[in-house]
Scaffold this motif. Structure first.
Motif, PDB file in Angstrom:
ATOM      1  N   UNK A 152       0.808  -1.228   0.000  1.00  0.00           N
ATOM      2  CA  UNK A 152       0.000   0.000   0.000  1.00  0.00           C
ATOM      3  C   UNK A 152       0.836   1.270   0.000  1.00  0.00           C
ATOM      4  N   UNK A 153       1.951   1.274   0.713  1.00  0.00           N
ATOM      5  CA  UNK A 153       2.800   2.463   0.748  1.00  0.00           C
ATOM      6  C   UNK A 153       3.498   2.687  -0.591  1.00  0.00           C
ATOM      7  N   UNK A 154       4.130   1.660  -1.112  1.00  0.00           N
ATOM      8  CA  UNK A 154       4.886   1.792  -2.361  1.00  0.00           C
ATOM      9  C   UNK A 154       3.973   2.129  -3.532  1.00  0.00           C
ATOM     10  N   UNK A 155       2.754   1.616  -3.489  1.00  0.00           N
ATOM     11  CA  UNK A 155       1.791   1.895  -4.557  1.00  0.00           C
ATOM     12  C   UNK A 155       1.440   3.371  -4.628  1.00  0.00           C
ATOM     13  N   UNK A 156       1.527   4.060  -3.497  1.00  0.00           N
ATOM     14  CA  UNK A 156       1.121   5.468  -3.430  1.00  0.00           C
ATOM     15  C   UNK A 156       2.295   6.441  -3.575  1.00  0.00           C
ATOM     16  N   UNK A 157       3.487   5.924  -3.767  1.00  0.00           N
ATOM     17  CA  UNK A 157       4.646   6.789  -3.979  1.00  0.00           C
ATOM     18  C   UNK A 157       4.977   6.855  -5.471  1.00  0.00           C
ATOM     19  N   UNK A 158       5.392   8.018  -5.960  1.00  0.00           N
ATOM     20  CA  UNK A 158       5.693   8.187  -7.389  1.00  0.00           C
ATOM     21  C   UNK A 158       7.049   7.584  -7.750  1.00  0.00           C
ATOM     22  N   UNK A 159       7.119   6.257  -7.743  1.00  0.00           N
ATOM     23  CA  UNK A 159       8.350   5.554  -8.058  1.00  0.00           C
ATOM     24  C   UNK A 159       8.142   4.675  -9.282  1.00  0.00           C
ATOM     25  N   UNK A 160       9.184   4.487 -10.048  1.00  0.00           N
ATOM     26  CA  UNK A 160       9.122   3.570 -11.177  1.00  0.00           C
ATOM     27  C   UNK A 160       9.053   2.138 -10.664  1.00  0.00           C
ATOM     28  N   UNK A 161       8.725   1.205 -11.534  1.00  0.00           N
ATOM     29  CA  UNK A 161       8.633  -0.183 -11.120  1.00  0.00           C
ATOM     30  C   UNK A 161       9.974  -0.693 -10.603  1.00  0.00           C
ATOM     31  N   UNK A 162      11.067  -0.314 -11.258  1.00  0.00           N
ATOM     32  CA  UNK A 162      12.383  -0.734 -10.821  1.00  0.00           C
ATOM     33  C   UNK A 162      12.735  -0.113  -9.469  1.00  0.00           C
ATOM     34  N   UNK A 163      12.424   1.178  -9.303  1.00  0.00           N
ATOM     35  CA  UNK A 163      12.686   1.840  -8.020  1.00  0.00           C
ATOM     36  C   UNK A 163      11.846   1.223  -6.916  1.00  0.00           C
ATOM     37  N   UNK A 164      10.615   0.869  -7.248  1.00  0.00           N
ATOM     38  CA  UNK A 164       9.728   0.244  -6.252  1.00  0.00           C
ATOM     39  C   UNK A 164      10.290  -1.115  -5.832  1.00  0.00           C
ATOM     40  N   UNK A 165      10.804  -1.871  -6.780  1.00  0.00           N
ATOM     41  CA  UNK A 165      11.360  -3.188  -6.473  1.00  0.00           C
ATOM     42  C   UNK A 165      12.574  -3.062  -5.556  1.00  0.00           C
ATOM     43  N   UNK A 166      13.471  -2.123  -5.864  1.00  0.00           N
ATOM     44  CA  UNK A 166      14.660  -1.928  -5.031  1.00  0.00           C
ATOM     45  C   UNK A 166      14.278  -1.450  -3.636  1.00  0.00           C
ATOM     46  N   UNK A 167      13.328  -0.519  -3.580  1.00  0.00           N
ATOM     47  CA  UNK A 167      12.898   0.005  -2.279  1.00  0.00           C
ATOM     48  C   UNK A 167      12.283  -1.092  -1.427  1.00  0.00           C
ATOM     49  N   UNK A 168      11.466  -1.935  -2.041  1.00  0.00           N
ATOM     50  CA  UNK A 168      10.832  -3.023  -1.293  1.00  0.00           C
ATOM     51  C   UNK A 168      11.892  -3.955  -0.710  1.00  0.00           C
ATOM     52  N   UNK A 169      12.888  -4.315  -1.498  1.00  0.00           N
ATOM     53  CA  UNK A 169      13.922  -5.225  -1.017  1.00  0.00           C
ATOM     54  C   UNK A 169      14.686  -4.663   0.165  1.00  0.00           C
ATOM     55  N   UNK A 170      15.066  -3.383   0.083  1.00  0.00           N
ATOM     56  CA  UNK A 170      15.788  -2.761   1.195  1.00  0.00           C
ATOM     57  C   UNK A 170      14.886  -2.592   2.414  1.00  0.00           C
ATOM     58  N   UNK A 171      13.643  -2.192   2.192  1.00  0.00           N
ATOM     59  CA  UNK A 171      12.721  -1.982   3.311  1.00  0.00           C
ATOM     60  C   UNK A 171      12.457  -3.286   4.058  1.00  0.00           C
ATOM     61  N   UNK A 172      12.362  -4.399   3.337  1.00  0.00           N
ATOM     62  CA  UNK A 172      12.145  -5.691   3.994  1.00  0.00           C
ATOM     63  C   UNK A 172      13.311  -6.036   4.911  1.00  0.00           C
TER      64      UNK A 172
END
Length: 304
Positions: free
Chosen positions: A165-185
């Motif tokens: 839900x958080x990443x979906x609402x941030x203006x990030x590209x799919x690649x940026x979203x993937x990297x952010x998710x991995x680090x956040x986990x």
């Protein structure tokens, strides 16, 4: 009928993921998570006012071991945080001896894997990870004890539930979203080993972890969000005060810096004669590539 199908793909051993489901990022799901998370708060004073034989450093040592077991078995990312949540909630209502702490952690791993893992742990394998200091009979008996004391309500809301839900609402590209998710986990797992973060709502830990991940990655990507804009957006999404988000995010960054610094020190021996069990940010933020769970010897330190 096609929208009812679950298209799954195998990622690696013991893991299986489904294609993104739009409903999981809806406003209704986010609001439900924010309302339900209050039910699973940890009593922040259980060490000071309730547990007399168990200390915070013992919890950290056992959770380090639990994380290494999950890494060794390639568990899905939400197994470990859920296991720690169950352990903290149990410690809030039941007094334990320090010699029972590893047993509790093992039971919580078993329960969490049954809820969040495609292929749950077997009792035999978990007992093997404890060097058979825990028997299968003890494990199954304590499984019922933990379930009963938690009133069978163990499918808790954890920080990982807020990532999509958080990443979906941030203006990030799919690649940026993937990297952010991995680090956040990884940051969420690190927070799970630190008792301080168990006092924060899961939504705050998730938002601060996303914030820390974006800030860390933005140093190499100028087009990413600024710190002020990011915190403002996270505040609007979760309703958490900006100052609280900033404070939690700074604590995460300090924890990361401390772990990196400790990992760069000369390798020292622990009192058990084995290498110190430091949490390190390496290999995409995870443990050292060839590391294995050093318990139960490492966890036995809590007995002394």
């Amino acid at each position: 009928m096609e929208e009812l199908l679950c298209f799954e793909k195998k990622v690696e051993r013991n893991t299986c993921t489904a294609s993104p489901e739009p409903i999981l990022t809806s406003d209704r799901v986010l609001q439900n998570l924010l309302q339900l998370e209050e039910r699973y708060y940890t009593n922040s004073s259980y060490f000071a006012c309730f547990q007399s034989d168990i200390k915070p450093y013992m919890r950290e040592k056992v959770t380090d071991w639990m994380w290494e077991v999950c890494e060794g078995e390639h568990c899905q990312q939400d197994v470990f945080p859920l296991a720690v949540n169950c352990m903290d909630r149990f410690l809030s209502v039941v007094k334990l001896k320090r010699t029972q702490l590893q047993l509790l952690g093992t039971v919580c791993l078993l329960l969490a894997s049954k809820l969040r893992q495609v292929m749950p742990f077997s009792a035999r394998k978990l007992c093997h990870y404890t060097d058979n200091s825990v028997t299968e009979e003890e494990l199954l008996s304590w499984e019922l004890l933990v379930l009963s004391r938690l009133k069978w309500d163990i499918y808790a809301v954890i920080p990982n539930d807020f990532l999509e839900p958080l990443l979906h609402r941030l203006p990030l590209s799919e690649e940026a979203r993937r990297k952010t998710r991995g680090h956040a986990e990884v940051f969420i797992n690190m927070c799970s080993t630190e008792f301080t973060f168990s006092m924060y709502p899961p939504s705050m830990v998730a938002a601060a972890s996303v914030g820390a991940a974006v800030q860390g990655l933005s140093r190499h990507q100028r087009e990413w969000l600024s710190s002020r804009e990011l915190l403002t957006r996270l505040h609007h999404i979760t309703g958490i005060e900006i100052d609280c988000l900033r404070h939690c995010s700074e604590q995460i960054e300090e924890m990361i810096a401390s772990n990196i610094a400790s990992s760069q020190k000369p390798h020292t021996l622990s009192p058990t004669g084995k290498g110190g069990n430091n949490k390190m940010v390496a290999n995409n933020g995870l443990k050292p590539e060839n590391s294995k769970p050093e318990t139960p010897t490492d966890v036995q330190d809590v007995h002394f």
